[in-house]
Design a protein around this motif. Structure first.
Motif, PDB file in Angstrom:
ATOM      1  N   ASN A 108       0.831  -1.251  -0.018  1.00 40.63           N
ATOM      2  CA  ASN A 108       0.114  -0.008  -0.076  1.00 40.63           C
ATOM      3  C   ASN A 108       0.957   1.260   0.119  1.00 40.63           C
ATOM      4  OD1 ASN A 108      -2.225   1.649   0.154  1.00 40.63           O
ATOM      5  ND2 ASN A 108      -2.458   1.478   2.491  1.00 40.63           N
ATOM      6  N   VAL A 109       0.768   1.999  -1.028  1.00 39.42           N
ATOM      7  CA  VAL A 109       1.641   3.171  -1.112  1.00 39.42           C
ATOM      8  C   VAL A 109       0.691   4.246  -1.523  1.00 39.42           C
ATOM      9  CG1 VAL A 109       3.815   1.825  -2.022  1.00 39.42           C
ATOM     10  CG2 VAL A 109       2.210   2.626  -3.620  1.00 39.42           C
ATOM     11  N   ASP A 110       1.304   5.566  -1.210  1.00 40.68           N
ATOM     12  CA  ASP A 110       1.130   6.694  -1.475  1.00 40.68           C
ATOM     13  C   ASP A 110       1.786   7.620  -2.371  1.00 40.68           C
ATOM     14  OD1 ASP A 110      -0.692   9.064  -1.556  1.00 40.68           O
ATOM     15  OD2 ASP A 110      -0.149   9.845   0.272  1.00 40.68           O
ATOM     16  N   GLY A 111       1.420   7.497  -3.667  1.00 36.47           N
ATOM     17  CA  GLY A 111       2.666   8.068  -4.569  1.00 36.47           C
ATOM     18  C   GLY A 111       1.944   7.670  -5.956  1.00 36.47           C
ATOM     19  N   LEU A 112       3.103   8.117  -7.125  1.00 37.51           N
ATOM     20  CA  LEU A 112       2.927   7.729  -8.392  1.00 37.51           C
ATOM     21  C   LEU A 112       3.288   6.196  -8.687  1.00 37.51           C
ATOM     22  CD1 LEU A 112       2.383   8.697 -11.379  1.00 37.51           C
ATOM     23  CD2 LEU A 112       4.376   9.502 -11.399  1.00 37.51           C
ATOM     24  N   VAL A 113       2.511   5.491  -8.913  1.00 31.74           N
ATOM     25  CA  VAL A 113       2.969   4.098  -9.089  1.00 31.74           C
ATOM     26  C   VAL A 113       3.415   3.864 -10.515  1.00 31.74           C
ATOM     27  CG1 VAL A 113       2.136   1.695  -9.308  1.00 31.74           C
ATOM     28  CG2 VAL A 113       1.156   3.274  -7.442  1.00 31.74           C
ATOM     29  N   VAL A 114       4.560   3.240 -10.539  1.00 35.56           N
ATOM     30  CA  VAL A 114       5.259   3.264 -11.951  1.00 35.56           C
ATOM     31  C   VAL A 114       5.152   1.645 -12.640  1.00 35.56           C
ATOM     32  CG1 VAL A 114       7.563   3.193 -13.387  1.00 35.56           C
ATOM     33  CG2 VAL A 114       7.071   4.820 -11.401  1.00 35.56           C
ATOM     34  N   ASP A 115       5.160   0.584 -11.607  1.00 40.45           N
ATOM     35  CA  ASP A 115       4.967  -0.488 -12.052  1.00 40.45           C
ATOM     36  C   ASP A 115       4.506  -1.473 -10.884  1.00 40.45           C
ATOM     37  OD1 ASP A 115       4.973  -3.054 -13.708  1.00 40.45           O
ATOM     38  OD2 ASP A 115       7.167  -3.099 -13.657  1.00 40.45           O
ATOM     39  N   GLN A 116       3.921  -2.491 -11.239  1.00 36.72           N
ATOM     40  CA  GLN A 116       3.679  -3.648 -10.336  1.00 36.72           C
ATOM     41  C   GLN A 116       3.693  -4.972 -10.785  1.00 36.72           C
ATOM     42  OE1 GLN A 116      -0.347  -2.118  -9.071  1.00 36.72           O
ATOM     43  NE2 GLN A 116       0.363  -1.978  -6.856  1.00 36.72           N
ATOM     44  N   GLY A 117       3.863  -5.924 -10.080  1.00 36.39           N
ATOM     45  CA  GLY A 117       3.954  -7.235 -10.334  1.00 36.39           C
ATOM     46  C   GLY A 117       4.287  -8.352  -9.561  1.00 36.39           C
ATOM     47  N   LEU A 118       4.630  -9.416  -9.855  1.00 35.54           N
ATOM     48  CA  LEU A 118       5.102 -10.471  -8.848  1.00 35.54           C
ATOM     49  C   LEU A 118       6.656 -10.522  -8.927  1.00 35.54           C
ATOM     50  CD1 LEU A 118       2.766 -13.396 -10.239  1.00 35.54           C
ATOM     51  CD2 LEU A 118       2.359 -11.941  -8.319  1.00 35.54           C
ATOM     52  N   VAL A 119       7.071 -11.072  -7.898  1.00 34.22           N
ATOM     53  CA  VAL A 119       8.385 -11.151  -7.405  1.00 34.22           C
ATOM     54  C   VAL A 119       9.017 -12.902  -7.106  1.00 34.22           C
ATOM     55  CG1 VAL A 119       8.532 -10.419  -5.287  1.00 34.22           C
ATOM     56  CG2 VAL A 119      10.591 -10.304  -6.639  1.00 34.22           C
TER      57      VAL A 119
ATOM     58  N   TYR B 292       4.904  -9.821  -3.943  1.00 33.63           N
ATOM     59  CA  TYR B 292       4.246  -8.866  -4.713  1.00 33.63           C
ATOM     60  C   TYR B 292       5.508  -7.728  -4.792  1.00 33.63           C
ATOM     61  CZ  TYR B 292      -0.122 -11.141  -4.772  1.00 33.63           C
ATOM     62  OH  TYR B 292      -1.312 -11.933  -4.781  1.00 33.63           O
ATOM     63  N   PHE B 293       5.574  -6.794  -5.633  1.00 36.27           N
ATOM     64  CA  PHE B 293       6.315  -5.468  -5.536  1.00 36.27           C
ATOM     65  C   PHE B 293       5.608  -4.512  -6.296  1.00 36.27           C
ATOM     66  CE2 PHE B 293       7.147  -6.558 -10.093  1.00 36.27           C
ATOM     67  CZ  PHE B 293       7.607  -5.273 -10.678  1.00 36.27           C
ATOM     68  N   THR B 294       5.869  -3.317  -5.901  1.00 36.37           N
ATOM     69  CA  THR B 294       5.154  -2.076  -6.241  1.00 36.37           C
ATOM     70  C   THR B 294       6.574  -0.943  -6.594  1.00 36.37           C
ATOM     71  OG1 THR B 294       3.092  -2.394  -5.404  1.00 36.37           O
ATOM     72  CG2 THR B 294       3.558  -0.215  -6.099  1.00 36.37           C
ATOM     73  N   THR B 295       6.696  -0.552  -7.690  1.00 33.31           N
ATOM     74  CA  THR B 295       7.609   0.556  -7.848  1.00 33.31           C
ATOM     75  C   THR B 295       6.865   1.893  -7.891  1.00 33.31           C
ATOM     76  OG1 THR B 295       9.048  -1.015  -9.213  1.00 33.31           O
ATOM     77  CG2 THR B 295       9.457   1.430  -9.401  1.00 33.31           C
ATOM     78  N   TYR B 296       7.351   2.882  -7.091  1.00 34.96           N
ATOM     79  CA  TYR B 296       6.467   4.101  -7.300  1.00 34.96           C
ATOM     80  C   TYR B 296       7.319   5.293  -6.757  1.00 34.96           C
ATOM     81  CZ  TYR B 296       6.297   4.576  -2.019  1.00 34.96           C
ATOM     82  OH  TYR B 296       6.792   4.796  -0.737  1.00 34.96           O
ATOM     83  N   HIS B 297       6.704   6.635  -7.078  1.00 37.39           N
ATOM     84  CA  HIS B 297       7.364   7.755  -6.643  1.00 37.39           C
ATOM     85  C   HIS B 297       6.616   8.221  -5.405  1.00 37.39           C
ATOM     86  CE1 HIS B 297      10.213   8.001 -10.027  1.00 37.39           C
ATOM     87  NE2 HIS B 297       9.499   7.786 -10.745  1.00 37.39           N
ATOM     88  N   PRO B 298       7.253   8.412  -4.206  1.00 34.93           N
ATOM     89  CA  PRO B 298       6.802   9.052  -2.883  1.00 34.93           C
ATOM     90  C   PRO B 298       6.657  10.686  -3.234  1.00 34.93           C
ATOM     91  CG  PRO B 298       9.032   8.426  -2.628  1.00 34.93           C
ATOM     92  CD  PRO B 298       8.564   7.913  -3.759  1.00 34.93           C
ATOM     93  N   VAL B 299       6.010  11.432  -2.389  1.00 37.89           N
ATOM     94  CA  VAL B 299       5.644  12.799  -2.608  1.00 37.89           C
ATOM     95  C   VAL B 299       7.236  13.462  -2.282  1.00 37.89           C
ATOM     96  CG1 VAL B 299       5.406  12.994   0.020  1.00 37.89           C
ATOM     97  CG2 VAL B 299       4.694  14.766  -1.651  1.00 37.89           C
ATOM     98  N   SER B 300       8.187  12.642  -1.706  1.00 38.30           N
ATOM     99  CA  SER B 300       9.437  13.394  -1.698  1.00 38.30           C
ATOM    100  C   SER B 300      10.122  13.623  -3.267  1.00 38.30           C
ATOM    101  CB  SER B 300      10.443  12.469  -0.875  1.00 38.30           C
ATOM    102  OG  SER B 300      10.630  11.162  -1.416  1.00 38.30           O
ATOM    103  N   HIS B 301       9.806  12.924  -4.045  1.00 44.90           N
ATOM    104  CA  HIS B 301      10.258  12.888  -5.398  1.00 44.90           C
ATOM    105  C   HIS B 301       9.521  14.189  -6.260  1.00 44.90           C
ATOM    106  CE1 HIS B 301      11.963   8.364  -5.697  1.00 44.90           C
ATOM    107  NE2 HIS B 301      12.327   9.182  -4.562  1.00 44.90           N
TER     108      HIS B 301
END
Length: 340
Positions: free
Chosen positions: A238-249, A277-286
């Motif tokens: 669960n992330v709060d930001g701009l999601v770039v990619d999601q999938g399985l690891v 699972y994995f989620t790649t994202y940009h947090p607000v600090s980015h």
């Protein structure tokens, strides 16, 4: 007695007089949007935040009243502000292609200026530099006010747009100013290539939309993103930001695409290989790194378009700076270009 040679004409003043209506419209547009953004920062946000406080206090208490009109009013005007600021680069491109450059080329006044004491290079430089200054000042002020208005509602209004919403992201930083400059250069290049008002207007606007779309696609990949993982018996992080990619690891750390479990093709096999699972994202600090890298990319595109404009002008007129133009008399090359 020999008459004193005529001095160089004040082309900057003439250009401002020629496009004074456009400058007035631009100033009025900036003032109107600034007033709207100031209202969003103050009374509109305060009223909507109070409405949401009343609404949240109503939960579990049966029937009660809250200021729904204030909430909807804020939502509407915030949406108008986002759309208006994102539309400015397209308007700048259309104006540059039609009125700034295209009309002078189509009517022949540009060639007349080139046969006087204004070289083609100086003619184009002024038509890029002066509007660029007005565009930078206007959009710079508006993006700063937009950022302040958004920050005033962040965390206070439940339906406020997230920082990574595309229109909100563009309008809240220097990205919109850089995109407006790219629109100015794109409209100019379109006019020099097409030399017709209406086709240049359309081409400049379409090119600017294309640049904006490409920047939106590239923006999440201009700065290293953060990756979080979770166990397979849980869900995606669960992330709060701009999601770039999601999938399985997998157990080896390899990233696997999300399988198509609706058809059943490869679904079980994919989950047998996965451990989480994995989620790649940009947090607000980015936020600012993404703003600045996107702005740098757009400024580089603007530079290329401006250079292309000078190359197109050279192809149209021959040498951009001639001895005759510098001395105040038309050169052979310039006159040949004017007579073409």
């Amino acid at each position: 007695m020999t008459a004193a040679p005529a001095g160089r004409p004040r082309t900057a003043g003439w250009l401002l007089r020629l496009h004074r209506p456009a400058l007035i419209v631009w100033a009025c547009l900036v003032v109107a949007l600034a007033a709207l953004l100031l209202a969003l920062r103050g009374p509109l946000t305060d009223a909507a935040a109070e409405g949401w406080r009343q609404y949240n206090a109503c939960q579990g208490r049966g029937r009660c009243t809250y200021d729904q009109d204030a909430i909807l009013r804020y939502k509407d005007f915030a949406g108008y502000a986002n759309l208006a600021l994102n539309a400015l680069p397209v308007l700048v491109a259309a104006w540059a292609g039609a009125a700034l450059i295209g009309r002078e080329l189509e009517s022949g006044t540009a060639r007349l200026a080139w046969t006087q004491s204004t070289s083609p290079a100086r003619w184009l430089t002024l038509r890029l530099a002066l509007p660029a200054a007005a565009v930078t000042v206007g959009t710079g002020l508006l993006c700063r006010l937009h950022r302040l208005a958004w920050a005033a509602g962040d965390g206070r209004i439940d339906t406020a747009k997230h920082w990574y919403d595309l229109l909100t992201f563009n309008a809240g930083g220097p990205t919109v100013a850089a995109l407006a400059l790219a629109g100015l250069a794109a409209g100019t290049l379109a006019a020099l290539l097409l030399r017709r008002t209406l086709p240049a207007l359309i081409a400049g606007a379409v090119a600017t939309l294309g640049i904006a779309g490409a920047a939106a696609l590239l923006m999440p990949r201009l700065w290293p993103a953060v990756t979080l993982t979770s166990a397979l018996d849980e869900d995606y992080p669960n992330v709060d930001g701009l999601v770039v990619d999601q999938g399985l690891v997998s157990a080896t750390g390899a990233r696997l695409p999300i399988p198509d479990c609706d058809t059943g093709a490869g679904c079980s096999a994919a989950y047998d290989r996965a451990v989480g699972y994995f989620t790649t994202y940009h947090p607000v600090s980015h936020y600012w790194p993404l703003q600045l890298t996107t702005t740098a990319l757009l400024l580089a595109v603007t530079g290329l378009l401006a250079a292309g404009s000078f190359l197109a002008l050279r192809r149209l007129t021959g040498p951009l700076r001639t001895a005759g133009a510098a001395a105040g008399t038309p050169s052979t090359d310039t006159l040949a270009g004017a007579a073409a």
